[in-house]
Structures are given as structure tokens and as C-alpha cells.
Design a protein around this motif. Structure first.
Motif, PDB file in Angstrom:
ATOM      1  N   MET A   1       0.844  -1.191   0.000  1.00 18.78           N
ATOM      2  CA  MET A   1       0.000   0.000   0.000  1.00 18.78           C
ATOM      3  C   MET A   1       0.885   1.249   0.000  1.00 18.78           C
ATOM      4  SD  MET A   1      -3.310   0.750   2.393  1.00 18.78           S
ATOM      5  CE  MET A   1      -2.442   0.631   3.952  1.00 18.78           C
ATOM      6  N   ILE A   2       0.473   2.247  -0.779  1.00 18.91           N
ATOM      7  CA  ILE A   2       1.168   3.534  -0.820  1.00 18.91           C
ATOM      8  C   ILE A   2       0.235   4.577  -0.229  1.00 18.91           C
ATOM      9  CG2 ILE A   2       2.315   5.249  -2.275  1.00 18.91           C
ATOM     10  CD1 ILE A   2       2.630   3.054  -4.408  1.00 18.91           C
ATOM     11  N   GLU A   3       0.726   5.323   0.762  1.00 17.85           N
ATOM     12  CA  GLU A   3      -0.105   6.318   1.436  1.00 17.85           C
ATOM     13  C   GLU A   3       0.529   7.702   1.317  1.00 17.85           C
ATOM     14  OE1 GLU A   3      -2.009   4.311   5.253  1.00 17.85           O
ATOM     15  OE2 GLU A   3       0.119   3.778   5.045  1.00 17.85           O
ATOM     16  N   GLY A  39       1.995  16.917 -12.417  1.00 15.61           N
ATOM     17  CA  GLY A  39       2.741  16.530 -11.225  1.00 15.61           C
ATOM     18  C   GLY A  39       2.812  15.038 -10.990  1.00 15.61           C
ATOM     19  N   LYS A  40       2.435  14.237 -11.990  1.00 17.10           N
ATOM     20  CA  LYS A  40       2.422  12.778 -11.808  1.00 17.10           C
ATOM     21  C   LYS A  40       3.830  12.220 -11.576  1.00 17.10           C
ATOM     22  CE  LYS A  40       0.505  11.753 -15.723  1.00 17.10           C
ATOM     23  NZ  LYS A  40       0.581  13.132 -16.269  1.00 17.10           N
ATOM     24  N   SER A  41       4.756  12.572 -12.459  1.00 17.55           N
ATOM     25  CA  SER A  41       6.115  12.030 -12.327  1.00 17.55           C
ATOM     26  C   SER A  41       6.784  12.513 -11.052  1.00 17.55           C
ATOM     27  CB  SER A  41       6.958  12.428 -13.551  1.00 17.55           C
ATOM     28  OG  SER A  41       6.470  11.805 -14.722  1.00 17.55           O
ATOM     29  N   THR A  42       6.556  13.770 -10.690  1.00 20.05           N
ATOM     30  CA  THR A  42       7.124  14.290  -9.440  1.00 20.05           C
ATOM     31  C   THR A  42       6.581  13.527  -8.247  1.00 20.05           C
ATOM     32  OG1 THR A  42       7.355  16.504 -10.402  1.00 20.05           O
ATOM     33  CG2 THR A  42       7.374  16.351  -8.001  1.00 20.05           C
ATOM     34  N   THR A  43       5.299  13.234  -8.273  1.00 23.05           N
ATOM     35  CA  THR A  43       4.691  12.458  -7.186  1.00 23.05           C
ATOM     36  C   THR A  43       5.327  11.084  -7.081  1.00 23.05           C
ATOM     37  OG1 THR A  43       2.571  13.613  -7.449  1.00 23.05           O
ATOM     38  CG2 THR A  43       2.532  11.481  -6.322  1.00 23.05           C
ATOM     39  N   MET A  44       5.501  10.418  -8.220  1.00 21.50           N
ATOM     40  CA  MET A  44       6.104   9.086  -8.212  1.00 21.50           C
ATOM     41  C   MET A  44       7.555   9.133  -7.721  1.00 21.50           C
ATOM     42  SD  MET A  44       4.559   7.282 -11.640  1.00 21.50           S
ATOM     43  CE  MET A  44       3.151   6.169 -11.450  1.00 21.50           C
ATOM     44  N   VAL A  47       7.556   9.254  -4.005  1.00 18.54           N
ATOM     45  CA  VAL A  47       7.265   7.942  -3.420  1.00 18.54           C
ATOM     46  C   VAL A  47       8.555   7.152  -3.247  1.00 18.54           C
ATOM     47  CG1 VAL A  47       6.128   5.723  -3.808  1.00 18.54           C
ATOM     48  CG2 VAL A  47       4.904   7.850  -4.312  1.00 18.54           C
ATOM     49  N   LEU A  48       9.455   7.264  -4.232  1.00 19.50           N
ATOM     50  CA  LEU A  48      10.699   6.499  -4.232  1.00 19.50           C
ATOM     51  C   LEU A  48      11.862   7.239  -3.580  1.00 19.50           C
ATOM     52  CD1 LEU A  48      10.545   5.037  -7.851  1.00 19.50           C
ATOM     53  CD2 LEU A  48       9.969   3.880  -5.710  1.00 19.50           C
ATOM     54  N   GLY A  49      11.585   8.383  -2.978  1.00 21.23           N
ATOM     55  CA  GLY A  49      12.639   9.118  -2.302  1.00 21.23           C
ATOM     56  C   GLY A  49      13.619   9.806  -3.232  1.00 21.23           C
ATOM     57  N   ARG A  59       4.382   7.136   2.475  1.00 16.93           N
ATOM     58  CA  ARG A  59       4.904   5.909   3.072  1.00 16.93           C
ATOM     59  C   ARG A  59       4.544   4.693   2.228  1.00 16.93           C
ATOM     60  NH1 ARG A  59       6.219   6.490   8.759  1.00 16.93           N
ATOM     61  NH2 ARG A  59       5.904   8.665   9.382  1.00 16.93           N
ATOM     62  N   ILE A  60       5.407   3.705   2.280  1.00 15.66           N
ATOM     63  CA  ILE A  60       5.223   2.436   1.585  1.00 15.66           C
ATOM     64  C   ILE A  60       5.019   1.374   2.650  1.00 15.66           C
ATOM     65  CG2 ILE A  60       6.312   0.734   0.094  1.00 15.66           C
ATOM     66  CD1 ILE A  60       7.968   3.184  -1.013  1.00 15.66           C
ATOM     67  N   ASP A  61       3.818   0.839   2.725  1.00 11.92           N
ATOM     68  CA  ASP A  61       3.471  -0.094   3.798  1.00 11.92           C
ATOM     69  C   ASP A  61       3.860   0.463   5.162  1.00 11.92           C
ATOM     70  OD1 ASP A  61       2.284  -1.926   2.136  1.00 11.92           O
ATOM     71  OD2 ASP A  61       4.029  -3.243   1.999  1.00 11.92           O
ATOM     72  N   GLY A  62       3.611   1.762   5.335  1.00 12.62           N
ATOM     73  CA  GLY A  62       3.840   2.419   6.616  1.00 12.62           C
ATOM     74  C   GLY A  62       5.261   2.877   6.870  1.00 12.62           C
ATOM     75  N   ILE A  63       6.153   2.699   5.882  1.00 12.41           N
ATOM     76  CA  ILE A  63       7.573   3.016   6.071  1.00 12.41           C
ATOM     77  C   ILE A  63       8.036   3.975   4.979  1.00 12.41           C
ATOM     78  CG2 ILE A  63       9.902   2.044   6.269  1.00 12.41           C
ATOM     79  CD1 ILE A  63       8.593  -0.647   6.959  1.00 12.41           C
ATOM     80  N   HIS A  64       8.910   4.924   5.322  1.00 15.59           N
ATOM     81  CA  HIS A  64       9.514   5.786   4.310  1.00 15.59           C
ATOM     82  C   HIS A  64      10.464   4.958   3.442  1.00 15.59           C
ATOM     83  CE1 HIS A  64       8.712   9.195   7.306  1.00 15.59           C
ATOM     84  NE2 HIS A  64       7.890   9.357   6.292  1.00 15.59           N
ATOM     85  N   TYR A  65      10.565   5.311   2.173  1.00 12.35           N
ATOM     86  CA  TYR A  65      11.386   4.527   1.245  1.00 12.35           C
ATOM     87  C   TYR A  65      12.830   4.402   1.731  1.00 12.35           C
ATOM     88  CZ  TYR A  65      13.460   2.821  -3.089  1.00 12.35           C
ATOM     89  OH  TYR A  65      14.135   2.058  -4.012  1.00 12.35           O
ATOM     90  N   ASP A  66      13.409   5.500   2.245  1.00 15.48           N
ATOM     91  CA  ASP A  66      14.822   5.451   2.645  1.00 15.48           C
ATOM     92  C   ASP A  66      15.055   4.610   3.904  1.00 15.48           C
ATOM     93  OD1 ASP A  66      13.817   7.101   4.599  1.00 15.48           O
ATOM     94  OD2 ASP A  66      14.936   8.885   3.998  1.00 15.48           O
TER      95      ASP A  66
END
Length: 328
Positions: A1-3, A39-44, A47-49, A59-66
Motif C-alpha cells: 500500500m502507498i499512502e 505533477g504525476k512524475s514528481t509524485t512518483m 514515493v521512491l525518495g 509511506r510504503i506499507d507504513g515506512i519511508h522509502y529510505d
């Protein structure tokens, strides 16, 4: 899940992403739509830091990517298929990624086979066509067998067989309970692939809803009727308190009508119908209508012989926009 929660990104005076809040859930393909510059690419990237938010959180499954250990095992992404060392073979490119994330070497051959690149696994990536590059990028996204997949324009450069393949792949991944988040400008393809839609314009959230609801909320729904007993049909509709609009080719259109009820009405009055067809706008038409005010780059018709062609006839307005109906 991505939040995403209040996610915002500003580049100087430019507000690229404006307070985005939505959740990309597992078990479905979520389409990410918006005009160029929305802003789609910026948003993505956030997500990936790859870009740091000005404000908000993702957050990715409740955790920051880094904070993810071996991130390819959590989320796989295709953002830029050209981001490959051209001097490396497809196999060695994937092997480097696998070794950096604790992924077994055997997995490299598995994903090469999945994307159809086994025959060119030892060829250098710089000789790949755009479609082959896309397949290599998808292989990299699948490498860690992640629960979350994110694709930006995944069908670029693919032939019809490749487009059909990636469509079925994304549906299959979602059916396995994975989170699939995909951005594309090909509305016809998105209509066949996505279950849920997130639409943004000028960095703001415009819609977060199912595919069916999005089209219904942002387009006209009507029933087209044709009959050799046109006047009798008009009279029958009028007596039933149903308004019909006469259009070309002897057809009538009834806004918001139910085909089965209209068919029963005609039958009760002994009226022969040559056509009884529900009509719904395409995803493209609904998208264009919703985002009309959020388009940043407007093209104009080229002048011919010193004159500008007359604009097409304006389509009628069919009620409020999705946000207005929702009270925004």
C-alpha cells in the motif's frame, strides 16, 4: 500500500504537487491520470525518495522509502527505461540490481524469461529498441518479487503484442493481491486495465474513485432510440413524462433513461424499435471534461491560408463536475 498525506513539492515559485492525499490499495490496478505538467512524475519520484517533499508525507506499507532494507523486495518501479548503463548486458544490469538487494542470481533469469528477453540477455542495452528497453525496465521492477509495483508510461515503445502482455501482467499482479500503481496517457489502454483512478491537475487532486464512477460522474449518460413509428414513439414518451431530444438520422435521445423501461414502454404501445442502445462517454471524454481547466499546455490549430479554422461546435454541459457534485 502507498499512502500520501498532504504531499507537496515546490520548485522555487512553481508548485508542482499541491497537498495530495490519497491511498493506493492492494488487489487492484490504480490508474494515475493527469494532463502534462500535472505533477504525476514528481509524485512518483517522491514515493521512491528521489525527490524530497516540501511538505507532507508518503509511506510504503507504513515506512519511508529510505528506511526500507533491500527496497526492491518491497516496491518495484519503472520510471525511466533509459536509466540503464548502455555498456552492460541486460543480464548484468539486472544482476547488479539483484546483488545490491540480496536477491538470488536465479531470479535474474526468471524475470528475463517473464518479459521475453531471454534471447537477448547477453546483448548490450545500448542496442535495444525502445520496446526492449521498456521490457528490461519492467524486469527490473519485478526483480525483487515486490508486493508493490509502480509503472510510469509502461507501454511506451511496445508493439500491440507487448501492450496486450503488459496489460495482462498488471491485472495478474493485482489479482495476486499486489498494489499496482500505473500512470499513462493512453486512455483507451487505461480504460481496459485500471479498476480505480486517481486524477490530478496542476498538482491538485481532482478525483479518487472507481473507473465506473469516474465515467458516470463526468460524462453524459443517455439512451438512443430509433423507430419507423417515430411520431408515435414521441407521443408515448411524452405521455410518460419522458423528455426526448431529436437528433440526426431519425434518432431520439433520452438523458438518464433506463433501456429496459424504455423498451417496455415501446412494447406496451405497439411500437417497433430499430435501435435501443445505452450510450456512455469514454474514459477519454470524461477525463477531458474533468481536467479542462487544469491543462497547463494548450495547443492551437495551425492557420491555413492566413485564416484560423473555426472551432468545433461546443458540446452541451451535462451537469456539475465531479468535485462540485461532491461538494468541493
Amino acid at each position: 500500500m502507498i499512502e500520501l498525506a498532504g504531499l507537496t513539492k515546490r520548485y522555487g515559485e512553481k508548485l508542482a504537487v499541491n497537498n495530495l492525499t490519497f491511498t493506493v490499495r492492494p488487489g487492484m490496478v490504480t490508474g494515475f491520470l493527469g494532463p502534462n505538467g500535472a505533477g504525476k512524475s514528481t509524485t512518483m519520484r517522491m514515493v521512491l525518495g528521489l525527490d524530497r517533499p516540501t511538505a507532507g508525507d508518503v509511506r510504503i506499507d507504513g515506512i519511508h522509502y529510505d528506511q526500507l532494507k533491500d527496497p526492491l523486495k518491497y516496491i518495484g518501479a519503472l520510471l525511466d527505461a533509459k536509466a540503464v548503463h548502455g555498456g552492460r548486458s541486460a543480464y548484468n544490469h539486472l544482476l547488479c540490481l539483484a546483488q545490491s538487494n540480496g536477491i538470488p542470481r536465479s531470479r535474474v533469469r526468471e524475470v528475463l524469461d517473464t518479459v521475453g528477453l531471454t534471447a537477448v540477455a547477453r546483448k548490450k542495452a545500448k542496442g535495444f529498441s525502445m520496446g526492449m528497453g521498456q521490457r528490461l525496465g519492467i524486469a527490473a521492477a519485478l526483480l525483487g518479487d515486490p508486493r508493490i509495483l509502480m509503472f510510469d508510461e509502461p507501454v511506451n515503445g511496445l508493439d500491440p503484442e507487448g501492450i496486450h502482455w503488459i496489460r495482462n501482467l498488471m491485472k495478474s499482479l493485482a489479482a495476486q493481491g499486489r498494489t499496482v500503481f500505473v500512470s499513462s496517457h493512453l486512455m483507451s489502454e487505461m480504460a481496459l486495465t485500471a479498476d480505480h483512478l486517481v486524477v490530478i491537475g496542476q498538482g491538485r487532486l481532482l478525483a479518487d474513485t472507481t473507473m465506473a464512477d469516474f465515467i458516470q460522474q463526468n460524462s453524459r449518460s443517455y439512451v438512443r432510440l430509433r423507430s419507423p413509428q417515430r411520431e408515435q414513439l414521441l407521443d408515448a414518451l411524452s405521455r410518460a413524462g419522458i423528455s426526448a431530444v431529436e437528433v440526426g438520422n431519425g434518432a431520439l435521445e433520452v438523458d438518464g433513461g433506463k433501456p429496459e423501461l424504455l423498451g417496455e414502454l415501446a412494447a406496451r404501445n405497439g411500437i417497433v424499435l430499430h435501435e435501443l442502445s445505452p450510450q456512455q462517454a469514454s474514459l477519454e471524454a470524461a477525463f477531458m471534461r474533468l481536467t479542462a481547466e487544469a491543462v497547463e499546455y494548450h495547443a492551437h490549430a495551425e492557420t491555413v491560408g492566413g485564416t484560423t479554422p473555426s472551432p468545433p461546435e461546443q458540446q452541451p454541459e451535462w451537469g456539475a463536475t465531479w468535485q462540485q457534485r461532491k461538494g468541493h
